[in-house]
Design an enzyme around this catalytic site. Structure first.
Site, short mmCIF file in Angstrom:
data_model
loop_
_atom_site.label_atom_id
_atom_site.label_comp_id
_atom_site.label_asym_id
_atom_site.label_seq_id
_atom_site.Cartn_x
_atom_site.Cartn_y
_atom_site.Cartn_z
CB CYS A 190 -0.86 0.15 1.46
SG CYS A 190 -1.36 -1.63 2.42
NE ARG A 202 2.20 -9.59 5.08
CZ ARG A 202 0.80 -9.63 4.27
NH1 ARG A 202 -0.14 -9.96 5.14
NH2 ARG A 202 0.90 -8.50 3.94
CD GLN A 213 -1.19 -9.45 -0.23
OE1 GLN A 213 -0.91 -7.86 -0.44
NE2 GLN A 213 -2.42 -9.31 1.20
CG ASP A 219 -1.89 -5.61 -3.15
OD1 ASP A 219 -3.22 -5.77 -2.32
OD2 ASP A 219 -0.88 -5.08 -1.27
CG HIS A 225 -3.61 -0.64 -3.20
ND1 HIS A 225 -2.35 -1.23 -3.22
CD2 HIS A 225 -4.00 -0.96 -2.00
CE1 HIS A 225 -2.34 -1.92 -2.13
NE2 HIS A 225 -2.67 -1.49 -1.35
CE LYS A 251 -11.53 -8.06 7.48
NZ LYS A 251 -10.94 -8.85 7.74
CG HIS A 260 -6.22 -1.68 0.74
ND1 HIS A 260 -4.86 -1.38 1.47
CD2 HIS A 260 -7.30 -0.64 1.14
CE1 HIS A 260 -4.87 0.07 1.51
NE2 HIS A 260 -6.24 0.17 1.54
ZN LIG Z 1 -3.29 -2.03 0.72
#
Ligand SMILES: [Zn+2]
Ligand SMILES: [Zn+2]
Length: 636
Positions: A335, A364, A382, A384, A386, A465, A511
């Site tokens: 992000c 992580r 991910q 991912d 945005h 979410k 996200h």
């Molecule tokens: Zn994010």
């Protein structure tokens, strides 16, 4: 007073009547079979009073698949376990014993260490208790009395729990065993028709590794032997499908102690990975996402801006920076980088929506004890994205993401279901903003007919979410992707765009990760398919087996031809019998095996299909079959 029954009829009861009294008023048979009462949706012990106007449902020994009915059965079995352990191992200290998904456990501090071999004697003792008969008695006592009682019994963990428990403190007694417990419990042990102790493990008191290590005994219990048998059968199937076993066995990946929680992907595993990546890229391009690449390292100042320094630092890997007082964090999420990208230029409402996509490696710092194959890793990737948009565009953008979800999970023949988490007590933003955000998510789920449950108050402080789940062939639910509506991070980064009114506005950020992560998604696929990947995902799609040495040349030519047509084929020329090579190809779960001998030619190939029969096909027919199967990667 009156209570309301499930069919909406009312039942008249004397004031202070319990759930059991209600069952008796309905009928003696129901009272005999009752195990629990559900009151306004929450469980309550049968012995506790009901109140006027409450909606009740009596659960009985016939509700064999009901989660709550299984919980009370298993919780009661846990108490039998503690009683048995104390009788067979005098001096044992007992800690806690809750029901869990699929069973129960109890934590003990044994005077002498025990092993798996000791379990059968404990299990026998539990059966003896059930045969002998055990009924539960509930009583409430003041805290001091509870503390004194467990002090005199030399049970330090119970003393500690009693000191912290909210009053009134309740005790449950069966036979000569009494436990500190909030309940609820069965009336007696007779409904426990099937039970099994399933294993032992170490567990720290209060889950804290600085405190005493205890011995946890796991078990499970059911209302019938048939249910227990079915459960054991499912466990056996799950073991056979376990990706931690199948992954290395199929030569897809392995783990090394030099980098805990970080898979080393083998060439065959990378084929699967890259097929998923190809689907991701193809669909992102079709749906107007823009591929970007952002740094893996950022200095502390950025993590302070994003809020990760405050909320997520424990889970981040930090490394020293260029000067003594500088420190870098390896990104656990994409992000912040995407916020910097958006903020790097002046943006107008005409530029929106902007959909950035990136599948970068993230790290992580998960505790080594919590790592679990590919489903819980330190190195995670991910799929991912945005999406930056105006508040007005948000509904349409969420709708587009849900459409993507439908499509993507459809590629794997999977029906997604969802959990919608709504506003928590402590949150950022106005009620009006939350109304809009929740409505956007909910409407999209409904419009696309995706089954969902609402988790009230479970949203993140910056927005509601959606968590996406799938149910696999063993009826296990897996969490996969998430979609989050964010009104917070764009504010922290001071992001704006110029509106049609020539004023600055804050964009909304959505996200979303749909596979969730490549690692976890591949683990789920391995277990879902038991390694029998569909043709388009299979690392090797076809294997050619030359019968004798003279067939090696034409076999290689055939492989080259399949290669040239874009299929993944190999030749097994090992000096092994044909039977052995066919069996090995089956073990490797290769979708097609072509045997090439004297009688074979391009017009007549002997083709064996995984799990199916053998047929004679021309090369053209084989190619046609392969093309049709490969097209399953893109059902649109
Ligand atoms: Zn994010
Ligand atoms: Zn209990």
């Amino acid at each position: 007073m009156k209570v309301v029954l499930p069919d909406s009829s009312e039942l008249e009861l004397p004031d202070g009547a319990s759930g059991l009294d209600a069952a008796r008023a309905i009928g003696p048979k129901l009272a005999e079979q009752a195990v629990l009462v559900r009151v306004n949706g929450a469980t309550r012990d049968l012995r506790l009073p009901l109140a006027d106007g409450e909606r009740i449902q009596i659960l009985t020994t016939r509700d064999t698949q009901d989660e709550d009915a299984l919980y009370v059965l298993r919780h009661s079995a846990a108490h039998l376990l503690a009683e048995a352990a104390m009788r067979l191992h005098p001096g044992v200290k007992i800690a806690i014993g809750p029901p869990i998904a699929d069973g129960f456990y109890y934590d003990f501090e044994f005077p002498e260490p025990i092993t798996e071999e000791d379990l059968s004697a404990i299990e026998e003792e539990m059966r003896r208790e059930i045969a002998e008969g055990r009924a539960w008695k509930r009583e409430e006592i003041p805290r001091d009395e509870a503390v004194q009682r467990f002090l005199s019994e030399d049970q330090p963990y119970k003393v500690e729990l009693a000191r912290e428990a909210d009053e009134p403190i309740s005790l449950y007694t069966q036979g000569d065993f009494t436990d500190l417990c909030r309940g609820p419990h069965l009336q007696d042990a007779s409904p426990i028709e099937a039970l099994q102790l399933t294993g032992i493990a170490g567990a720290y008191w209060r889950g804290d590794e600085k405190l005493t290590q205890l011995t946890r005994i796991y078990g499970t219990a059911f209302y019938s032997q048939a249910d227990l048998d079915a459960h054991l059968e499912r466990l056996e199937q799950a073991r056979a499908r376990d990706h931690r076993r199948l992954g290395p066995q199929l030569d897809l990946f392995h783990f090394d102690e030099h980098s805990p929680g970080s898979p080393l992907w083998h060439p065959k595993g990378m084929v699967i990975y890259n097929q998923l990546e190809a689907v991701r890229r193809r669909e992102n391009a079709r749906r107007g996402y823009l591929e970007v690449k952002t740094p893996l390292l950022y200095d502390k100042a950025l993590w302070i801006t994003s809020g990760h320094w405050e909320k997520f630092r424990e889970d981040m890997f930090l490394i020293p920076g260029d000067t003594d007082d500088q420190v870098y964090g390896i990104k656990p999420m994409n992000c912040p980088g995407h916020m910097l990208l958006f903020g790097s230029q002046l943006r107008s409402y005409r530029d929106l929506p902007i959909r950035y996509a990136e599948a970068a490696p993230l790290h992580r710092n998960e505790l080594t004890g919590t790592l679990h194959g590919l489903t819980r890793v330190r190195y995670v990737t991910q799929d991912d994205s945005h999406i930056f948009c105006t508040e007005e565009q948000a509904t349409g953008e969420v709708d587009g993401v849900i459409d993507y979800v439908r499509y993507l999970y459809g590629v794997f023949g999977v029906e997604p279901h969802a959990e919608l988490s709504t506003r928590p007590d402590s949150r950022f933003g106005t009620d009006e903003q939350w109304d809009k955000a929740e409505a956007a998510l909910q409407e999209a789920l409904e419009r696309h007919g995706i089954r969902y449950a609402v988790a009230e108050g479970e949203g993140v402080f910056y927005g509601p979410k959606i968590d996406l789940h799938m149910t696999d062939v063993l009826r296990r639910s897996w969490q996969m992707g998430t979609i989050q509506y964010d009104m917070q991070m764009p504010a922290r980064f001071g992001l704006t765009y110029m509106g049609p009114d020539n004023a600055e506005h804050m964009p909304i950020v959505i996200h979303r990760a749909l596979y969730g992560s490549f690692e976890r998604f591949i683990a789920i696929l391995i277990e879902h398919y038991a390694g029998d990947f569909p043709f388009w995902l299979a690392p090797v799609q076809a294997r050619v087996l030359p019968v004798g040495e003279t067939h090696q040349e034409p076999a290689r030519a055939l492989r080259d031809r399949l290669d040239a047509e874009g299929f993944r084929a190999d030749v097994d020329e090992r000096d092994e019998t044909l039977g052995k090579r066919i069996r090995d190809a089956e073990l490797e779960k290769i979708p097609f095996v072509v045997v090439y001998g004297d009688r074979e030619s391009e017009d007549a190939l002997a083709v064996r299909e995984r799990g199916g029969g053998q047929s004679t096909l021309s090369l053209d027919a084989v190619l046609e079959t392969f093309r049709a199967l490969a097209a399953e990667a893109d059902p649109s």
